[in-house]
Design a protein around this motif. Structure first.
Motif: not given
Ligand code: GLC
Ligand code: CA
Length: 547
Positions: A112-119, A123-124, A153-156
């Motif tokens: 979920w987080f891997e997907s959520a943090s990319k875009s 849906r997550y 935490t900041y994510l690019d």
């Protein structure tokens, strides 16, 4: 709802830190089959349930409290069929199985987080808590009491910040999202269908955050924003929602909520309506009273300890109920924390007596039944726990505190004190494994181990068994009222009372002989010294009378 007859009132729950309990396949890591191998030992001890720290798939940044898949077992611990077998084997021995539900946060490696943090379109995405980047200003001033740093935490990738009350590897879930809540219910049902008997709900009182995530007033709270994320009104609503979903199909499932920072009123809101929210809760006032921020220490004050313990004890009645414990995987060893290592045998027995005869569902932490003590590591590199390292780095590297001072605190409070391998015998690696364990064993395993104690009638282990069977026999120890008695400032003393009898526990919390008359409380039923002199209490002596 009358709670007088509920099974867990009488129960003794045994907490197992799986990674350190018993290694069945000699890879240096405790595992599920290792627990199965030791079920006869646990049955012999007389416990009624085991609670396992997390065994799910996890990158293990925080000992499994960072789950990357709730439906899979971490390979190091075994397989799903091992768990099935554990449940069957435990149930054969009338031992219930309680699992962890770590659902305030996931691991940052959860899909979920891997997907959520990319875009932002994932849906997550809304399963987590995000704030857009505005000139790299932190979204609010909350600090993690775990790391002493910002909870953001900041994510690019999406130019935004995510919230984590614990480490950055543990992003908080967004419980406002109803799909997320459905996922949690699905996970719970999956494990209940496997036959587990209940859950310990990890930091469940933090799942709801104050709307708008406002700054805390730093003049009062110094960045620690617990008032905005502990015990919020919606927390009750969310737990109730889960409960309502599962109650009819799984009426016997119990929920034990980890609820740090609760006061009496709040704690009982969680449990009063039995089967609507929690059955039991874990509060830490008595275990954390001498702990400051980032593992700093205050002096242990017995009076304060007594005030806290008896405040909670007096609040229990047939409706209100709770747990009682002195040790856990997050705490130092109880014999070292409240006792005195020079008197570890006496201290361990005294503390066990105080605990097991108090009112409440009992939780024993593995190894306390043989008097395991804090570990004596000589260097910070011996430690493995992320919290220990975070505290150390923050205080030494950022706050520039003196290394030796910080290390002295670390030795006392590190969670690794309770996470060293269980000491089964005096062979290499304490009989835990044939291979070097994942964490260095406590050097005192040759003196303190199960094998040495099992056939010795005066051992701590056999003393525990004696206490447990007394507790099973005497209803007053379950349902009787607790009444504090003040005899001397160094004593911890109380009575348990019902219409039939009184049981009085008197414990000397000091290493001095106390000359006090305790001859008029009835007949001695157990104690940790062969001492029938009722005018004197020896160091860490405990005596129990019945009249
Ligand atoms: C609880 C656990 C602890 C863990 C934390 C974050 O406090 O007991 O071990 O580090 O939650 O999940
Ligand atoms: Ca293993």
């Amino acid at each position: 709802m009358d709670k007088t007859t509920i099974w867990y009132k009488k129960a003794i729950i045994y907490e197992i830190f799986t990674r350190s309990f018993y290694d069945s396949n000699n890879d240096g890591i405790g595992d599920i089959n290792g627990i199965i191998d030791k079920l006869d030992y646990l049955e012999g001890l007389g416990i009624d349930a085991i609670w396992l720290t997390p065994i799910y798939l996890s990158p293990n940044k925080d000992s499994g409290y960072d789950v990357s898949d709730y439906y899979q077992i971490n390979e190091e611990f075994g397989s799903i069929s091992d768990i099935d077998r554990l449940i069957i084997e435990a149930h054969k021995r009338d031992i219930r199985v309680i699992m962890e539900l770590v659902a305030n946060h996931t691991s940052s490696s959860h899909k979920w987080f891997e997907s959520a943090s990319k875009s932002k379109k994932s849906r997550y995405r809304d399963y987590y808590i995000w704030r857009d980047n505005i000139n790299y200003k932190l979204p609010n001033n909350w600090m993690s009491s775990r790391t002493g740093k910002s909870v953001w935490t900041y994510l690019d990738e999406t130019d935004s910040y995510y919230l984590h009350l614990y480490t950055p590897y543990q992003p908080d879930l967004n419980w406002k999202n109803s799909n997320l809540r459905k996922e949690v219910i699905k996970i719970i049902k999956f494990w209940l269908d496997k036959g587990v008997d209940g859950f310990r709900l990890d930091v469940i009182n933090k799942i709801s955050k104050k709307e708008g995530l406002p700054d805390v007033d730093n003049s009062i709270y110094n960045g620690y924003a617990e008032i905005y994320f502990e015990n919020q009104p919606k927390t009750h609503k969310y737990i109730n929602e889960i409960r309502t979903e599962i109650i009819s199909d799984y009426p016997n499932c119990i929920f034990i909520g980890q609820t740090s920072g609760v006061d009496l009123e709040e704690a009982f809101k969680y449990t009063l309506n039995e089967k609507k929210e929690l059955d039991l809760f874990l509060q830490f006032e008595h275990t954390d009273m001498d702990k400051g921020p980032l593992g700093t220490l205050k002096k242990f004050d017995l009076k304060n300890f007594k005030d806290i313990v008896f405040k909670w004890q007096n609040a229990y009645n047939d409706e209100l109920w709770n747990t009682i414990f002195l040790g856990s995987h997050d705490l130092p060893r109880m014999a070292s924390h409240y006792g005195n290592v020079d008197y570890y045998k006496e201290s361990a027995k005294m503390l066990a007596t105080i605990q097991l005869f108090l009112r409440g569902t009992q939780i024993i932490y593995m190894g306390d039944e043989i008097g395991m003590t804090n570990v004596n590591y000589s260097s910070i590199s011996d430690y493995s726990d992320i919290r220990t390292k975070d505290y150390y780095n923050k205080r030494v590297n950022e706050n520039e505190e003196n290394k030796e001072d910080v290390f002295r605190d670390i030795k006392k409070i590190s969670r690794d004190n309770a996470r060293t391998p269980m000491q089964w015998d005096n062979s290499k690696y304490a009989g835990f494994s044939n291979k070097k364990p994942w964490i260095k064993e406590n050097e005192n395993y040759k003196t303190i181990n199960v094998k040495k104690q099992i056939d010795n009638e005066n051992s701590i282990l056999n003393y525990y068994k004696g206490l447990i069977s007394l507790r099973k026999k005497e209803d007053v120890l379950i349902n009787g009222k607790t009444e504090r008695i003040e005899i001397h400032e160094n004593l911890f003393a109380y009575k348990r009372k019902n219409d039939e009898c009184n049981i009085t526990v008197i414990a000397n919390f000091s290493n001095e002989n106390l000359f006090i008359d305790i001859s008029n409380y009835g007949k001695k039923i157990i104690g940790n010294y062969c001492n029938d002199n009722y005018n004197e209490l020896k160091p860490y002596e405990v005596v129990v009378f019945k009249e």
